[in-house]
Design an enzyme around this catalytic site. Structure first.
Site, mmCIF file in Angstrom:
data_model
loop_
_atom_site.group_PDB
_atom_site.id
_atom_site.type_symbol
_atom_site.label_atom_id
_atom_site.label_comp_id
_atom_site.label_asym_id
_atom_site.label_seq_id
_atom_site.Cartn_x
_atom_site.Cartn_y
_atom_site.Cartn_z
ATOM 1 C CB CYS A 63 32.146 30.355 48.130
ATOM 2 S SG CYS A 63 34.124 30.048 48.297
ATOM 3 C CB CYS A 67 35.617 31.382 55.554
ATOM 4 S SG CYS A 67 36.641 30.414 53.952
ATOM 5 C CB CYS A 70 32.341 33.730 53.640
ATOM 6 S SG CYS A 70 32.498 34.594 52.398
ATOM 7 C CB CYS A 107 40.622 45.533 44.851
ATOM 8 S SG CYS A 107 41.330 46.478 46.052
ATOM 9 C CB CYS A 138 43.832 43.941 44.156
ATOM 10 S SG CYS A 138 44.499 43.112 45.693
HETATM 11 N N1 SAM Z 1 37.465 33.880 47.690
HETATM 12 C C1 SAM Z 1 38.544 34.118 48.394
HETATM 13 C C2 SAM Z 1 39.302 33.916 49.193
HETATM 14 O O1 SAM Z 1 38.542 33.500 50.358
HETATM 15 O O2 SAM Z 1 40.041 33.799 49.570
HETATM 16 C C3 SAM Z 1 38.520 35.851 47.970
HETATM 17 C C4 SAM Z 1 37.191 36.741 48.922
HETATM 18 S S1 SAM Z 1 37.160 36.376 50.385
HETATM 19 C C5 SAM Z 1 35.701 37.245 50.633
HETATM 20 C C6 SAM Z 1 38.376 37.554 51.808
HETATM 21 C C7 SAM Z 1 38.274 37.990 52.221
HETATM 22 O O3 SAM Z 1 36.979 38.551 52.605
HETATM 23 C C8 SAM Z 1 38.118 36.621 53.444
HETATM 24 O O4 SAM Z 1 39.737 36.342 53.493
HETATM 25 C C9 SAM Z 1 38.014 37.844 55.063
HETATM 26 O O5 SAM Z 1 39.515 38.173 55.546
HETATM 27 C C10 SAM Z 1 37.665 38.724 54.288
HETATM 28 N N2 SAM Z 1 35.740 38.317 54.674
HETATM 29 C C11 SAM Z 1 34.775 38.232 54.058
HETATM 30 N N3 SAM Z 1 33.631 37.927 55.107
HETATM 31 C C12 SAM Z 1 34.014 38.967 55.698
HETATM 32 C C13 SAM Z 1 33.562 39.137 56.804
HETATM 33 N N4 SAM Z 1 31.979 39.043 57.214
HETATM 34 N N5 SAM Z 1 33.465 40.328 57.933
HETATM 35 C C14 SAM Z 1 35.146 40.358 57.547
HETATM 36 N N6 SAM Z 1 35.958 40.007 56.691
HETATM 37 C C15 SAM Z 1 35.203 39.350 55.925
HETATM 38 FE FE1 SF4 Z 2 34.702 31.267 49.937
HETATM 39 FE FE2 SF4 Z 2 33.849 32.940 51.459
HETATM 40 FE FE3 SF4 Z 2 35.897 32.141 52.170
HETATM 41 FE FE4 SF4 Z 2 36.051 32.836 50.350
HETATM 42 S S1 SF4 Z 2 36.122 33.215 52.487
HETATM 43 S S2 SF4 Z 2 36.572 31.088 50.247
HETATM 44 S S3 SF4 Z 2 34.376 33.788 49.330
HETATM 45 S S4 SF4 Z 2 33.167 30.985 51.889
#
Ligand code: SAM
Ligand code: SF4
Ligand code: DTB
Length: 330
Positions: A63, A67, A70, A107, A138
């Site tokens: 990605c 974030c 992530c 989901c 979802c």
């Molecule tokens: N990429 C898309 C997005 O960010 O909208 C969808 C997948 S993203 C991984 C979905 C959510 O997973 C994020 O918004 C975050 O709230 C949660 N998430 C991701 N990594 C995480 C982590 N290490 N611990 C807790 N929640 C996490």
């Molecule tokens: Fe990309 Fe992870 Fe952010 Fe979703 S949460 S947009 S997968 S970096």
């Protein structure tokens, strides 16, 4: 329309919460807060049930976003290799197994910044397979345009998950590649298209109590009220900027669930990421505070661990909490 779901009651919900009101809830003595959350919970969910969702990562890694939590962000060295979008057949197999295990919602997440129009046919085919199994569907695919939201709705999608993640004030410390308002815009497109909204955030990223309060104020004031609220405990992953975030007091996590329950009495509040590291007793406290949904049925969430089926089934049985059957109306 008649409410055909026996665990649900239809009552008016407030959407004028202020930071001060939310903070006042956080400041209550723990027993008073739990009592209040229980009281509200039982008015809206008279029966102790757990909504079971199975989560599948249909597009792993690579990605472009930043974030800080992530593991799937390409810029962090987390050992995750990007893969292509899963085939419809592989997704159907996983959904069949989820249904067999008792989940009612399937989901699916993709490590995308936003949905690309070229992927809509494949995604629509996946949604149709899930619907054909009689499960709720979802998706969480990143940002959506208005037209894309309509296309997903037309494919039969029930819920779209898009988290605000934290307060507007703390947001810039966590993500720089898209704004808080970008997220609200996608959520508006989801609502305008007529789908149900799944929206929550992450607790334990170093945010202050007033950030938790402000995040919940934004969620609780969404109109119409959101149906599904995932509260994730940060799952710290080696290689991400948040890997070494100091652990939070578990009671403060429970408090956040309780305040979410009080402010969003109508919603399924999901005890989401981070559950695998919680004791059975801590999870039970979260359920007492108002969590009534979990990710269940697979031992991974997107990339991190999730409890095994037997542990979850055993815990629900020990607590006398029923697995929710599928509702006709939500
Ligand atoms: N990429 C898309 C997005 O960010 O909208 C969808 C997948 S993203 C991984 C979905 C959510 O997973 C994020 O918004 C975050 O709230 C949660 N998430 C991701 N990594 C995480 C982590 N290490 N611990 C807790 N929640 C996490
Ligand atoms: Fe990309 Fe992870 Fe952010 Fe979703 S949460 S947009 S997968 S970096
Ligand atoms: C949500 O709020 N939590 C889920 C789902 N929406 C997509 C994701 C949790 C991810 C936890 C980190 C991982 O497994 O990579």
């Amino acid at each position: 329309m008649m409410n055909a779901c026996p665990q649900r009651t239809t009552k008016a919900v407030e959407n004028t919460w202020t930071t001060e009101q939310a903070l006042a809830l956080f400041e209550l003595p723990f027993p008073d807060l739990i009592f209040k959350a229980q009281t509200v919970h039982r008015q809206f969910f008279p029966k102790a049930t757990m909504q079971l969702s199975t989560l599948l990562n249909i597009k792993l890694g690579g990605c472009p976003e930043d974030c800080h939590y992530c593991p799937q962000a390409a810029r962090y060295d987390t050992g995750i290799k990007a893969e292509k979008l899963m085939s419809v057949d592989s997704v159907r197999e996983q959904a069949e197994a989820a249904k067999e295990a008792g989940a009612t919602r399937f989901c699916m997440g993709a490590a995308w910044r936003e949905l690309k129009d070229r992927d809509i046919p494949a995604i629509s085919a996946i949604v149709k397979e899930i619907k054909a199994l009689g499960m709720e569907s979802c998706l969480t695919l990143g940002m959506l345009t208005e037209t894309q939201a309509t296309a997903l709705r037309d494919a039969g999608l029930d819920y779209y998950n898009h988290n605000i993640d934290t307060s507007r004030e703390f947001y810039d410390k966590i993500i720089s590649t898209r704004t808080f308002d970008d997220r609200l815009q996608t959520l508006q497109h989801v609502r305008d298209a007529g789908m149900k909204v799944c929206c929550g955030g992450i607790i334990g990223m170093g945010e202050a109590v007033h950030d938790r309060a402000n995040m919940l104020v934004v969620l609780a004031n969404m109109t119409p009220a959101i149906e599904s609220v995932p509260i994730n405990h940060l799952a710290p992953v080696e290689g991400t900027p948040l890997a070494d975030t100091p652990a939070m007091d578990p009671f403060d996590f429970v408090r956040t669930i309780a305040v979410a329950r009080i402010m969003m009495p109508q919603a399924r509040v999901r005890l989401s990421a981070g559950r695998v590291k919680m004791s059975d007793e801590l999870q039970a406290l979260c359920f007492l505070a108002g969590a009534n949904s979990i990710f269940y049925g697979r031992e991974v969430l997107l990339t991190t661990a999730n409890p095994e089926i037997q542990r979850d089934q055993g815990l629900l049985k020990r607590l006398g909490i029923e697995m929710e059957g599928k509702c006709i109306v939500e």
